[in-house]
Design an enzyme around this catalytic site. Sequence first.
Site, short mmCIF file in Angstrom:
data_model
loop_
_atom_site.label_atom_id
_atom_site.label_comp_id
_atom_site.label_asym_id
_atom_site.label_seq_id
_atom_site.Cartn_x
_atom_site.Cartn_y
_atom_site.Cartn_z
CG ASN A 10 63.62 60.83 75.24
OD1 ASN A 10 64.11 59.83 74.73
ND2 ASN A 10 62.39 60.85 75.76
CE LYS A 12 60.10 61.85 73.12
NZ LYS A 12 58.82 62.51 73.06
CG HIS A 93 58.98 59.76 78.38
ND1 HIS A 93 57.86 59.81 77.60
CD2 HIS A 93 59.72 60.84 78.05
CE1 HIS A 93 57.92 60.88 76.81
NE2 HIS A 93 59.04 61.52 77.07
CD GLU A 95 56.83 59.65 74.07
OE1 GLU A 95 57.91 59.06 73.89
OE2 GLU A 95 56.62 60.82 73.69
CD GLU A 163 59.32 65.03 79.10
OE1 GLU A 163 60.16 65.57 78.37
OE2 GLU A 163 58.91 63.87 78.92
N GLY A 169 55.64 66.86 71.66
CA GLY A 169 55.56 66.65 70.21
C GLY A 169 54.43 67.40 69.53
CB SER A 209 56.66 71.64 72.20
OG SER A 209 55.84 70.61 71.68
P1 13P Z 1 59.37 66.91 72.28
O1 13P Z 1 60.52 67.84 72.63
O2 13P Z 1 59.54 66.26 70.94
O3 13P Z 1 58.06 67.56 72.50
O4 13P Z 1 59.48 65.68 73.32
C1 13P Z 1 59.56 65.96 74.67
C2 13P Z 1 59.84 64.69 75.39
O5 13P Z 1 58.98 63.84 75.51
C3 13P Z 1 61.19 64.50 75.94
O6 13P Z 1 61.25 63.40 76.78
#
Ligand code: 13P
Length: 254
Positions: A10, A12, A93, A95, A163, A169, A209
């Site tokens: 992803n 982002k 997601h 976010e 997640e 992150g 992560s």
């Molecule tokens: P990270 O792998 O950067 O922690 O992000 C995970 C994520 O949100 C994938 O959708």
Amino acid sequence: MSRRKLVVGNWKMNGMRAHLDEVEAIGRVAAAHPAVEVGLCLPATLIMAGSERRGAAFIGAQNCHMDISGAYTGSLSAEMLLEAGASWVITGHSERREARGETNADIAAKSAAAHRVGMKVILCVGETLEVRDAGQAEEVVAAQLLASLPEGASADWLAIAYEPIWAIGTGRIPTMEAVAEMHAALRAALASRIGAAEADAMRILYGGSMNGDNATDLLAIADVDGGLIGGASLSATKFAPIIEAADQRMAAAA
Ligand code: 13P
């Protein structure tokens, strides 16, 4: 039941045309590991160009609108994304749930809209640190999953991504026991809604992560069927070890 491992990046809000070389390199890694299903969910601006250089990786989008068309300034429908070259889409997601106020009902509607046009969907769920610390993670995330699950959910077109929000992150991940318990709880929740056989076939990914150092352990957990990877999917060098770890798990399970 042997489920094909699914490893998806992803990106982002990252990636310019200059990064299409990475898409191509990841597509080549995917081609070298055909036992694993590999994909990249790109920013919408790169979907069309990325899909021309994707090799054996599929291209996905990171969000879609729940309607087919209309007066929704700035939004993209599933059909538009599909036409641009995205065969998968991420829904729910954290976010977007957190920053955009997307509800479970929105996420179910978006997932169903994507399915209607023939896209596959990765539906995300996960808990806050507060919920984890209160010992309510499994209960809360299972309820979130059932409330966001679209009508007609089936393993043919839907995968789930667990997640934990606090692991995204941050470089922190839950213990392997906690991941195993959560994935088993989510599969049991799915079975209660769609039946044991369908739940057994549905892939449940881990995200947060995940990287080349922890992928082997995470992917060895019985109910972990792949990963949804942010930071470590931005370059082929970092992403390849995760794809390789998934391939080794597939070989070990065969
Ligand atoms: P990270 O792998 O950067 O922690 O992000 C995970 C994520 O949100 C994938 O959708």
